[in-house]
Structures are given as C-alpha cells and as structure tokens.
Design an enzyme around this catalytic site. Sequence first.
Site, short mmCIF file in Angstrom:
data_model
loop_
_atom_site.label_atom_id
_atom_site.label_comp_id
_atom_site.label_asym_id
_atom_site.label_seq_id
_atom_site.Cartn_x
_atom_site.Cartn_y
_atom_site.Cartn_z
N ASN A 1 -5.64 31.37 64.78
CA ASN A 1 -5.49 29.93 64.92
C ASN A 1 -6.78 29.26 64.47
O ASN A 1 -7.85 29.88 64.45
CB ASN A 1 -5.18 29.55 66.37
CG ASN A 1 -4.49 28.21 66.51
OD1 ASN A 1 -4.29 27.48 65.54
ND2 ASN A 1 -4.12 27.85 67.75
N GLU B 1 -12.77 25.66 66.56
CA GLU B 1 -12.57 27.06 66.96
C GLU B 1 -11.83 27.82 65.85
O GLU B 1 -10.96 27.25 65.18
CB GLU B 1 -11.76 27.11 68.26
CG GLU B 1 -11.69 28.46 68.93
CD GLU B 1 -11.05 28.37 70.31
OE1 GLU B 1 -10.28 29.28 70.65
OE2 GLU B 1 -11.31 27.39 71.04
N GLU C 1 -1.02 28.25 64.17
CA GLU C 1 -0.94 29.67 64.45
C GLU C 1 -0.23 30.46 63.36
O GLU C 1 0.78 30.02 62.81
CB GLU C 1 -0.18 29.91 65.77
CG GLU C 1 -0.78 29.22 66.99
CD GLU C 1 -0.19 27.84 67.24
OE1 GLU C 1 0.43 27.27 66.30
OE2 GLU C 1 -0.35 27.34 68.36
N GLY D 1 6.32 36.57 75.44
CA GLY D 1 6.39 35.27 76.09
C GLY D 1 6.21 35.31 77.59
O GLY D 1 6.61 34.37 78.29
N ASP E 1 -9.96 31.58 65.60
CA ASP E 1 -9.51 32.61 66.55
C ASP E 1 -8.91 33.85 65.92
O ASP E 1 -8.02 33.75 65.07
CB ASP E 1 -8.40 32.04 67.46
CG ASP E 1 -8.90 31.01 68.43
OD1 ASP E 1 -10.10 30.97 68.72
OD2 ASP E 1 -8.06 30.22 68.92
N GLU F 1 -6.98 36.72 68.17
CA GLU F 1 -6.58 37.16 69.51
C GLU F 1 -5.60 38.31 69.36
O GLU F 1 -4.64 38.22 68.59
CB GLU F 1 -5.94 36.02 70.31
CG GLU F 1 -6.93 34.95 70.73
CD GLU F 1 -6.30 33.92 71.65
OE1 GLU F 1 -6.83 33.71 72.74
OE2 GLU F 1 -5.27 33.34 71.26
#
Length: 251
Positions: free
Chosen positions: A79, A60, A89, A158, A62, A64
């Site tokens: 990532n 994958e 990341e 978070g 990424d 995002e």
Amino acid sequence: MLNNGELLTLSLDKPSGSGFQSKNEYLFGKIDMQIKLVRGNSAGTVTAYYLSSQGPTHDEIDFEFLGNLSGDPYTLHTNVFSQGKGNKEQQFHLWFDPTADFHKYSILWNPQRIVFSVDDTPIREFKNSESIGVQFPKNQPMRIYSSLWNADDWATRGGLIKTDWANAPFTASYQNFNADACVASSGDSSCTSGSPKSSSNKNEWFTQELDSTNQGKMKWVQQNYMIYDYCKDTKRFPEGMPVECATSKLS
C-alpha cells in the site's frame, strides 16, 4: 540481536508483539531487507516492514505479510499512503516459500516513482501522478519500521481464521539491512535536487526507472501472482475508479 548484531529476530506471543525502527529518517532512497517469515501456522499474524512519517497526514510505503494456515501461501500486501490517505492496495502470493529461507524485499523511492521488489524482481510500481491530481509522498522524511503483531480480526481470510496461540511464540528473522538513501536531519536532507548524496555516495536510484526487462518481470508477477488490485475493484469504487488507475494498468 544475534551474531554480533547481524541477525535480528522479532517475537509474538499472546501478551505482546515486538518491533524496531531505524535511527535515521530518510527522504528518498533504496531500502533492502532480508526477511524470513514465521513458519508453520502463522494465521492471524502480520509481519510488517514499511516506511512511515508521523502525524495524521503521514506518508507511508508498506510491505505487510499476512500469515496463513500451514501449507497455504502468505499474502503479501502492499500500500502507499500520502498525506494520510492510502486505499491503494495490491496483494500478491509469492513464487517461493518465504518461511524456508531469507529473501530480499526492497523499496525504491525517488521523486518519480515507488517500486516494490522481491529478490530484485519488481512486483509493483506506483508512479508520481501529481500532474493529474494524485498526491505522492515526497516531502515528509520517513523512518523504516518493522513489527510482528496479532491481527486476527482481519489478517487471514478476513478474520475468519484466528491466531492459534498454541503455536506461540511466533518468530520472524531479519538480516542484511541496507539503506542507500538520503538521511534527513532537522528538516534538512543529505540530498539536494539533482545531486543526492546518500550514505554510500551512490545515486543511481535517484533517477532510476524500470527498463524493458524489469517491466517484463513485473508484468509476469502481476499476471501470475497478483490476487488483488484496487484499480480493478469496481465494487469498491462505484462512483468511478481512482484517477491514477487510468494512467497505467500496471501502476
């Protein structure tokens, strides 16, 4: 789908999100997408744009976009997964408002490197470091996906800031998709080693690397807009940093 298929929008409300995927699978390529992100208070939402294979040992790549309170910047989260393992990341803020207009987000994926770019400015390079034991995604064809979904358990500060459904529906828009890439079908690829045949018969990307100008641009982004780098998170890796972190401070 709007403008005779030239414009696509995804919508998120409390009952459901939305997404799309490419018809083709690709094994290496240069993928471009112009995206305009959710305006206003987008806290709790994630607009994902990524390449992925299937299965428990999937690969994958990424992008995002983690929403935030109105007036605060989006967090661009990147990532790379190989054989089902990620934990690589890097996160950035952007030097413009990604909700005001369309901007181009690109993934260059060839056998030697993965480069993430924003408006043709590279922000991250993940090099093939198999020679030192680091797995690199190179054998599993991947589809292109995008989705708009609720992740308020972690996406904004978070998980401290929850999605405000009074602002729903949330909408992200897409246009000018381009895949100059090797199409994979029934286990075979339109690329052969050293001589790829992509959808537009251009193969510069297959051996492309960052020249000194683009290395300088990437360094500028990382020095001014990077907000997290797993290679600098010593608390996360108390027994020693990942081996690839020693090879390049910018990879």
